[in-house]
Design an enzyme around this catalytic site. Structure first.
Site, PDB file in Angstrom:
ATOM      1  N   CYS A  69       0.714  -1.247  -0.050  1.00 54.67           N
ATOM      2  CA  CYS A  69      -0.142  -0.182   0.267  1.00 54.67           C
ATOM      3  C   CYS A  69       1.004   1.020   0.233  1.00 54.67           C
ATOM      4  O   CYS A  69       1.761   1.833   0.989  1.00 54.67           O
ATOM      5  CB  CYS A  69      -0.506  -0.211   1.307  1.00 54.67           C
ATOM      6  SG  CYS A  69      -1.832   1.418   1.153  1.00 54.67           S
ATOM      7  N   CYS A  72       0.175   4.230   3.000  1.00 52.87           N
ATOM      8  CA  CYS A  72       0.922   2.984   4.482  1.00 52.87           C
ATOM      9  C   CYS A  72       2.288   3.267   4.105  1.00 52.87           C
ATOM     10  O   CYS A  72       2.348   3.661   5.146  1.00 52.87           O
ATOM     11  CB  CYS A  72       0.016   1.935   4.436  1.00 52.87           C
ATOM     12  SG  CYS A  72      -1.545   1.321   4.086  1.00 52.87           S
TER      13      CYS A  72
END
Length: 149
Positions: A69, A72
């Site tokens: 991600c 993230c």
């Protein structure tokens, strides 16, 4: 110990009692000796996640994330800055949703990064999406009265 706070060691999962007046004294786990409050983001496994989210007396903000991600990964340094700012009044931790999909499913994670604030065994609030450190700190402070550095 009337003013003792229950803190789960994020390394070994052992429950510890720490006097509230000693939170700034770098308390250590009675079992493994690792620090309980470091101002750094802790990596949780299934056991430490469940114990800390269900029983800790200190607010715990968990970042549910995955290595693939982009948002993230981009938020990771901001989350670390927020951990430093909130210590010792709150702890911040991460859980890799790829390694522990059952936990993310049980927590109802629909998208990542997802931040969930826990306090005394209860989910207090959620925040979705990557955020700068100041917003993460403000989010915690808006839900639970804690000070930041």
């Amino acid at each position: 110990m009337a003013d003792g706070l229950r803190l789960t060691c994020t390394t070994c999962g052992q429950a510890n009692r720490v006097p509230a007046s000693r939170l700034t004294d770098s308390p250590k786990c009675g079992s493994c000796g690792d620090p309980l409050i470091t101002g750094k983001v802790a990596e949780l496994d299934a056991t430490s996640h469940d114990k800390a989210t269900r029983g800790d007396d200190l607010p715990l903000l968990v970042d549910y994330w995955a290595p693939w991600c982009g948002p993230c990964r981009a938020m990771a340094p901001e989350f670390s800055r927020a951990a430093q700012a909130l210590a010792p009044h709150a702890r911040l931790a991460k859980l890799n949703t790829e390694d522990f999909p059952a936990i993310s499913q049980r927590a109802g994670i629909r998208g990542i990064p997802a931040l969930i604030l826990y306090h005394r065994g209860k989910e207090i609030a959620r925040l979705a999406g990557a955020r700068p450190a100041a917003e993460i700190v403000a989010f915690v402070q808006s839900k639970i009265p804690v000070s930041a550095r």
